[in-house]
Design a protein around this motif. Structure first.
Motif, PDB file in Angstrom:
ATOM      1  N   VAL A  46       1.105  -1.677  -0.029  1.00  0.00           N
ATOM      2  CA  VAL A  46       0.219  -0.274   0.092  1.00  0.00           C
ATOM      3  C   VAL A  46       1.151   0.819  -0.413  1.00  0.00           C
ATOM      4  O   VAL A  46       1.301   1.336   1.268  1.00  0.00           O
ATOM      5  CB  VAL A  46      -0.649  -0.086   0.972  1.00  0.00           C
ATOM      6  CG1 VAL A  46      -2.066   0.706   1.147  1.00  0.00           C
ATOM      7  CG2 VAL A  46      -1.737  -1.092   1.702  1.00  0.00           C
ATOM      8  N   LEU A  47       0.875   1.739  -1.464  1.00  0.00           N
ATOM      9  CA  LEU A  47       1.575   3.397  -1.620  1.00  0.00           C
ATOM     10  C   LEU A  47       0.820   4.084  -0.929  1.00  0.00           C
ATOM     11  O   LEU A  47      -0.218   4.404  -1.696  1.00  0.00           O
ATOM     12  CB  LEU A  47       2.002   3.671  -2.562  1.00  0.00           C
ATOM     13  CG  LEU A  47       2.367   4.318  -3.322  1.00  0.00           C
ATOM     14  CD1 LEU A  47       4.508   4.908  -2.535  1.00  0.00           C
ATOM     15  CD2 LEU A  47       3.015   4.777  -4.447  1.00  0.00           C
ATOM     16  N   ASN A  72      -0.953  12.587  -7.945  1.00  0.00           N
ATOM     17  CA  ASN A  72      -0.904  11.725  -9.601  1.00  0.00           C
ATOM     18  C   ASN A  72       0.734  12.144  -9.080  1.00  0.00           C
ATOM     19  O   ASN A  72       0.890  10.906 -10.073  1.00  0.00           O
ATOM     20  CB  ASN A  72      -1.849  12.363 -10.437  1.00  0.00           C
ATOM     21  CG  ASN A  72      -3.447  11.527 -10.304  1.00  0.00           C
ATOM     22  OD1 ASN A  72      -3.536  10.334  -9.287  1.00  0.00           O
ATOM     23  ND2 ASN A  72      -4.688  11.742 -10.468  1.00  0.00           N
ATOM     24  N   GLN A  73       1.113  13.090  -9.555  1.00  0.00           N
ATOM     25  CA  GLN A  73       2.700  13.371 -10.089  1.00  0.00           C
ATOM     26  C   GLN A  73       2.793  11.889  -9.054  1.00  0.00           C
ATOM     27  O   GLN A  73       4.907  11.838  -9.074  1.00  0.00           O
ATOM     28  CB  GLN A  73       3.119  14.620 -10.196  1.00  0.00           C
ATOM     29  CG  GLN A  73       2.423  15.586 -10.935  1.00  0.00           C
ATOM     30  CD  GLN A  73       2.422  16.954 -10.748  1.00  0.00           C
ATOM     31  OE1 GLN A  73       2.984  17.496  -9.734  1.00  0.00           O
ATOM     32  NE2 GLN A  73       2.723  17.309 -12.368  1.00  0.00           N
ATOM     33  N   TYR A  74       2.848  12.258  -7.807  1.00  0.00           N
ATOM     34  CA  TYR A  74       4.099  11.246  -6.267  1.00  0.00           C
ATOM     35  C   TYR A  74       3.484  10.457  -6.911  1.00  0.00           C
ATOM     36  O   TYR A  74       4.354   8.863  -6.447  1.00  0.00           O
ATOM     37  CB  TYR A  74       3.186  11.715  -5.327  1.00  0.00           C
ATOM     38  CG  TYR A  74       3.331  11.250  -4.080  1.00  0.00           C
ATOM     39  CD1 TYR A  74       4.829  11.408  -3.098  1.00  0.00           C
ATOM     40  CD2 TYR A  74       2.603  10.031  -3.873  1.00  0.00           C
ATOM     41  CE1 TYR A  74       5.351  10.656  -1.659  1.00  0.00           C
ATOM     42  CE2 TYR A  74       3.323   8.806  -2.756  1.00  0.00           C
ATOM     43  CZ  TYR A  74       4.326   9.333  -1.863  1.00  0.00           C
ATOM     44  OH  TYR A  74       4.585   8.546  -1.200  1.00  0.00           O
ATOM     45  N   PHE A  75       2.250   9.773  -7.159  1.00  0.00           N
ATOM     46  CA  PHE A  75       2.109   8.686  -7.937  1.00  0.00           C
ATOM     47  C   PHE A  75       2.963   7.345  -8.508  1.00  0.00           C
ATOM     48  O   PHE A  75       3.174   7.020  -8.397  1.00  0.00           O
ATOM     49  CB  PHE A  75       0.328   8.076  -8.070  1.00  0.00           C
ATOM     50  CG  PHE A  75      -0.689   8.075  -6.255  1.00  0.00           C
ATOM     51  CD1 PHE A  75       0.320   7.391  -4.618  1.00  0.00           C
ATOM     52  CD2 PHE A  75      -1.967   8.079  -6.117  1.00  0.00           C
ATOM     53  CE1 PHE A  75      -0.352   7.213  -4.333  1.00  0.00           C
ATOM     54  CE2 PHE A  75      -2.383   8.551  -5.511  1.00  0.00           C
ATOM     55  CZ  PHE A  75      -1.975   7.602  -4.084  1.00  0.00           C
ATOM     56  N   LYS A  96       5.620   9.155 -10.349  1.00  0.00           N
ATOM     57  CA  LYS A  96       7.321   8.329  -9.734  1.00  0.00           C
ATOM     58  C   LYS A  96       7.059   7.662  -8.550  1.00  0.00           C
ATOM     59  O   LYS A  96       7.689   6.963  -8.807  1.00  0.00           O
ATOM     60  CB  LYS A  96       7.830   9.962  -8.907  1.00  0.00           C
ATOM     61  CG  LYS A  96       8.964   9.810  -8.761  1.00  0.00           C
ATOM     62  CD  LYS A  96       9.561  10.731  -7.767  1.00  0.00           C
ATOM     63  CE  LYS A  96      11.374  11.016  -7.508  1.00  0.00           C
ATOM     64  NZ  LYS A  96      11.409  12.165  -6.782  1.00  0.00           N
ATOM     65  N   LYS A  97       6.218   7.439  -7.398  1.00  0.00           N
ATOM     66  CA  LYS A  97       6.848   6.070  -6.899  1.00  0.00           C
ATOM     67  C   LYS A  97       6.474   4.819  -7.444  1.00  0.00           C
ATOM     68  O   LYS A  97       6.608   4.211  -7.127  1.00  0.00           O
ATOM     69  CB  LYS A  97       5.869   6.125  -5.719  1.00  0.00           C
ATOM     70  CG  LYS A  97       6.050   7.707  -4.471  1.00  0.00           C
ATOM     71  CD  LYS A  97       7.577   6.730  -4.649  1.00  0.00           C
ATOM     72  CE  LYS A  97       8.207   8.011  -3.073  1.00  0.00           C
ATOM     73  NZ  LYS A  97       9.158   6.862  -2.201  1.00  0.00           N
ATOM     74  N   THR A  98       5.302   4.476  -7.859  1.00  0.00           N
ATOM     75  CA  THR A  98       4.671   3.333  -8.465  1.00  0.00           C
ATOM     76  C   THR A  98       6.483   3.187 -10.088  1.00  0.00           C
ATOM     77  O   THR A  98       5.864   1.734  -9.604  1.00  0.00           O
ATOM     78  CB  THR A  98       3.138   3.614  -9.031  1.00  0.00           C
ATOM     79  OG1 THR A  98       3.406   4.368 -10.609  1.00  0.00           O
ATOM     80  CG2 THR A  98       2.621   3.430  -8.491  1.00  0.00           C
ATOM     81  N   ASP A  99       6.746   4.413 -10.592  1.00  0.00           N
ATOM     82  CA  ASP A  99       7.592   3.162 -11.073  1.00  0.00           C
ATOM     83  C   ASP A  99       9.041   3.071 -10.766  1.00  0.00           C
ATOM     84  O   ASP A  99       9.427   1.943 -11.228  1.00  0.00           O
ATOM     85  CB  ASP A  99       8.455   5.324 -11.763  1.00  0.00           C
ATOM     86  CG  ASP A  99       9.170   4.289 -13.359  1.00  0.00           C
ATOM     87  OD1 ASP A  99       8.898   3.964 -14.522  1.00  0.00           O
ATOM     88  OD2 ASP A  99      10.355   5.050 -13.427  1.00  0.00           O
ATOM     89  N   GLU A 100       9.265   3.841  -9.370  1.00  0.00           N
ATOM     90  CA  GLU A 100      10.315   3.290  -8.217  1.00  0.00           C
ATOM     91  C   GLU A 100       9.971   1.473  -7.850  1.00  0.00           C
ATOM     92  O   GLU A 100      10.944   0.505  -8.159  1.00  0.00           O
ATOM     93  CB  GLU A 100      10.274   3.783  -7.732  1.00  0.00           C
ATOM     94  CG  GLU A 100      11.691   3.929  -6.149  1.00  0.00           C
ATOM     95  CD  GLU A 100      11.709   4.705  -5.174  1.00  0.00           C
ATOM     96  OE1 GLU A 100      13.024   4.731  -3.948  1.00  0.00           O
ATOM     97  OE2 GLU A 100      10.985   5.909  -4.868  1.00  0.00           O
ATOM     98  N   LEU A 101       8.351   1.729  -7.574  1.00  0.00           N
ATOM     99  CA  LEU A 101       8.627   0.373  -7.015  1.00  0.00           C
ATOM    100  C   LEU A 101       8.325  -1.227  -7.957  1.00  0.00           C
ATOM    101  O   LEU A 101       8.736  -2.016  -7.556  1.00  0.00           O
ATOM    102  CB  LEU A 101       6.545   0.411  -6.421  1.00  0.00           C
ATOM    103  CG  LEU A 101       6.605   1.120  -5.906  1.00  0.00           C
ATOM    104  CD1 LEU A 101       5.133   1.471  -5.203  1.00  0.00           C
ATOM    105  CD2 LEU A 101       7.433   0.768  -4.374  1.00  0.00           C
TER     106      LEU A 101
END
Length: 291
Positions: free
Chosen positions: A158-159, A183-186, A188-193
């Motif tokens: 869960v992010l 959405n910008q945060y999501f 970037k973070k989902t790409d990292e995950l």
């Protein structure tokens, strides 16, 4: 979980989201209908139920109650994240959790256990005890080893959207457009995950953390636009101050208002509701599914 990588219009989001599922330790959990995540606080200082369930007997009784009322997931947390809460180390978290995860798994093997932590070592401990989901308020920002530990566990993650440090997590931020910023945060973070191999991702917009009342109500209105349906959404608004403070009520006196907001987010495709009051939220989900 099937990841949708194509951009679709908002009008098709709801139909796309029905195909979401998550892989919990080899157990495929279908999210075509919304699920309830019941909260089990093992803390002495949470704002609405601190100290009620921080021994094995009362915690097991509450877990049973949550499951009987309709929870599919039990979210266990040892650290309060309310403003001015006592900060715990990972070692203190682990000590407070003790054998609760394995005890619940033994008593209620059908239950899915989510562990609410931002520490890598607590995740490793929880994995060995039998957890099924990692619920991290920090987005991997409070412990540099956190995301690697999640990747190693291969558990769903869960992010949550939050400010970038423990010290600032409750500082109100002025967003030009809250939905765009989240959405910008999501993105970037989902790409990292995904690059780390974490594929079963659940998104939490982070109600109650560093956002104004106005921005949080805007988020409620625009839930369908978060990440454009690429990942299932978890909504945690239970007993949150952005609901009760403007009404001049207490955290325990806003069930009617909360269920109206739950219905609003369900209609926009929310897949998991994280709640204290499972029975009332179950009625809302049943009403949603029957209409």
């Amino acid at each position: 979980m099937s990841i949708i990588n194509v951009n679709f219009s908002s009008s098709t989001i709801s139909s796309l989201q029905q195909f979401h599922s998550i892989n919990c330790n080899g157990r495929l959990v279908d999210l075509s209908s919304p699920k309830l995540m019941g909260i089990l606080n093992l803390t002495p200082d949470s704002f609405s139920d601190g100290g009620k369930f921080n021994n094995e007997k009362s915690a097991l009784q509450h877990a049973e109650k949550l499951l009987n009322e309709g929870a599919a997931i039990i979210d266990i947390g040892a650290q309060s994240t309310r403003p001015n809460a006592t900060f715990l180390s990972s070692e203190q978290e682990i000590a407070r959790i003790g054998k609760m995860i394995s005890l619940i798994k033994k008593e209620f093997p059908e239950a899915l256990i989510s562990l609410d932590t931002f520490y890598a070592e607590t995740v490793k401990f929880g994995f060995n005890e039998g957890i099924d989901i990692v619920n991290d308020i920090s987005g991997g920002q409070f412990d540099e080893k956190m995301l690697d530990a999640v990747a190693e566990s291969k558990l769903p993650y869960v992010l949550m959207h939050i400010n970038n440090s423990y010290e600032t997590m409750h500082e109100k931020v002025s967003f030009a457009d809250i939905t765009l910023s989240v959405n910008q945060y999501f993105s970037k973070k989902t790409d990292e995950l995904l690059k780390k191999g974490i594929k079963d991702i659940i998104l939490d917009p982070g109600f109650g953390f560093g956002k104004t009342v106005e921005d949080q109500m805007k988020m409620i209105d625009e839930i369908e636009f978060f990440d454009f349906g690429n990942f299932p959404l978890l909504i945690g608004i239970s007993r949150k101050s952005f609901i009760y403070k403007p009404l001049g009520k207490s955290a325990l006196d806003i069930n009617e208002e909360t269920q109206k907001l739950h219905m609003k987010v369900l209609k926009q495709g929310a897949k998991i509701l994280r709640v204290h009051d499972v029975a009332e939220a179950k009625k809302t989900i049943d009403e949603f599914l029957n209409n």
